[in-house]
Design a protein around this motif. Structure first.
Motif, mmCIF file in Angstrom:
data_model
loop_
_atom_site.group_PDB
_atom_site.id
_atom_site.type_symbol
_atom_site.label_atom_id
_atom_site.label_comp_id
_atom_site.label_asym_id
_atom_site.label_seq_id
_atom_site.Cartn_x
_atom_site.Cartn_y
_atom_site.Cartn_z
ATOM 1 N N TRP A 128 7.825 28.813 -7.638
ATOM 2 C CA TRP A 128 8.008 30.470 -6.886
ATOM 3 C C TRP A 128 8.774 30.506 -6.299
ATOM 4 N N SER A 129 9.710 29.624 -5.576
ATOM 5 C CA SER A 129 10.255 31.567 -4.716
ATOM 6 C C SER A 129 11.299 31.519 -6.375
ATOM 7 N N GLN A 130 11.567 31.239 -7.489
ATOM 8 C CA GLN A 130 12.103 31.650 -8.503
ATOM 9 C C GLN A 130 12.087 32.906 -9.045
ATOM 10 N N GLY A 174 11.814 40.590 -7.641
ATOM 11 C CA GLY A 174 11.982 41.002 -6.756
ATOM 12 C C GLY A 174 11.209 40.928 -5.199
ATOM 13 N N GLY A 175 10.463 40.466 -5.116
ATOM 14 C CA GLY A 175 9.759 39.911 -4.460
ATOM 15 C C GLY A 175 10.637 39.267 -2.665
ATOM 16 N N THR A 176 9.714 39.550 -1.678
ATOM 17 C CA THR A 176 9.770 37.927 -0.755
ATOM 18 C C THR A 176 9.976 37.152 -0.348
ATOM 19 N N PRO A 177 10.495 35.701 -0.363
ATOM 20 C CA PRO A 177 10.668 34.537 -0.186
ATOM 21 C C PRO A 177 9.121 34.936 0.843
ATOM 22 N N THR A 178 8.619 33.632 0.912
ATOM 23 C CA THR A 178 7.580 33.205 1.780
ATOM 24 C C THR A 178 8.676 32.917 2.902
ATOM 25 N N LYS A 179 6.951 31.964 3.828
ATOM 26 C CA LYS A 179 8.093 31.149 4.579
ATOM 27 C C LYS A 179 8.545 30.036 4.702
ATOM 28 N N ILE A 224 6.146 17.104 -6.854
ATOM 29 C CA ILE A 224 5.230 17.644 -7.698
ATOM 30 C C ILE A 224 5.755 19.463 -7.042
ATOM 31 N N GLU A 225 4.590 19.214 -4.917
ATOM 32 C CA GLU A 225 4.841 20.025 -4.020
ATOM 33 C C GLU A 225 6.760 21.158 -3.923
ATOM 34 N N GLN A 226 7.275 20.081 -4.319
ATOM 35 C CA GLN A 226 9.132 20.440 -3.941
ATOM 36 C C GLN A 226 8.723 21.606 -5.352
ATOM 37 N N PHE A 227 8.875 21.108 -6.763
ATOM 38 C CA PHE A 227 9.110 21.865 -7.662
ATOM 39 C C PHE A 227 8.202 23.392 -7.787
ATOM 40 N N GLN A 228 6.813 22.855 -7.296
ATOM 41 C CA GLN A 228 5.903 24.166 -7.188
ATOM 42 C C GLN A 228 6.671 25.178 -6.067
ATOM 43 N N LYS A 229 7.406 25.072 -5.059
ATOM 44 C CA LYS A 229 7.478 25.357 -3.988
ATOM 45 C C LYS A 229 9.283 26.620 -4.316
ATOM 46 N N MET A 230 9.981 25.505 -5.728
ATOM 47 C CA MET A 230 11.222 26.028 -6.574
ATOM 48 C C MET A 230 10.649 27.238 -7.252
#
Length: 87
Positions: A70-72, A78-83, A62-68
């Motif tokens: 958010w990055s997409q 057009g935002g900058t990716p987070t850490k 679930i965490e990996q899916f959320q990170k993916m």
């Protein structure tokens, strides 16, 4: 012409008459082995053990899916990716 023969005997008597082997000891041993294996598998089906096995993997997914996601979304907007999404 029709001929009917009725034989009254037990299954054990029929096996002996036909020369078939007695498989009762083998059946008893196999049933005991299956019963032991089933008992061992039932111990593994304890709800607490199942949750400990499944939950960490499920949460990581679930965490990996959320990170993916958010990055997409941030790259699409057009935002900058987070850490967390830099890799």
């Amino acid at each position: 012409m029709k001929v009917t023969i009725n034989i009254d005997c037990t299954p054990e008597e029929a096996r002996t008459f036909l020369g078939l082997p007695d498989v009762q000891p083998m059946q008893t041993a196999l049933m005991q082995q299956m019963q032991d294996q089933l008992s061992a598998n039932m111990k593994a089906m304890d709800p607490e053990t199942m949750m400990k096995t499944w939950l960490p993997v499920g949460l990581q997914g679930i965490e990996q899916f959320q990170k993916m996601m958010w990055s997409q979304m941030s790259s699409a907007m057009g935002g900058t990716p987070t850490k967390d999404t830099k890799k």
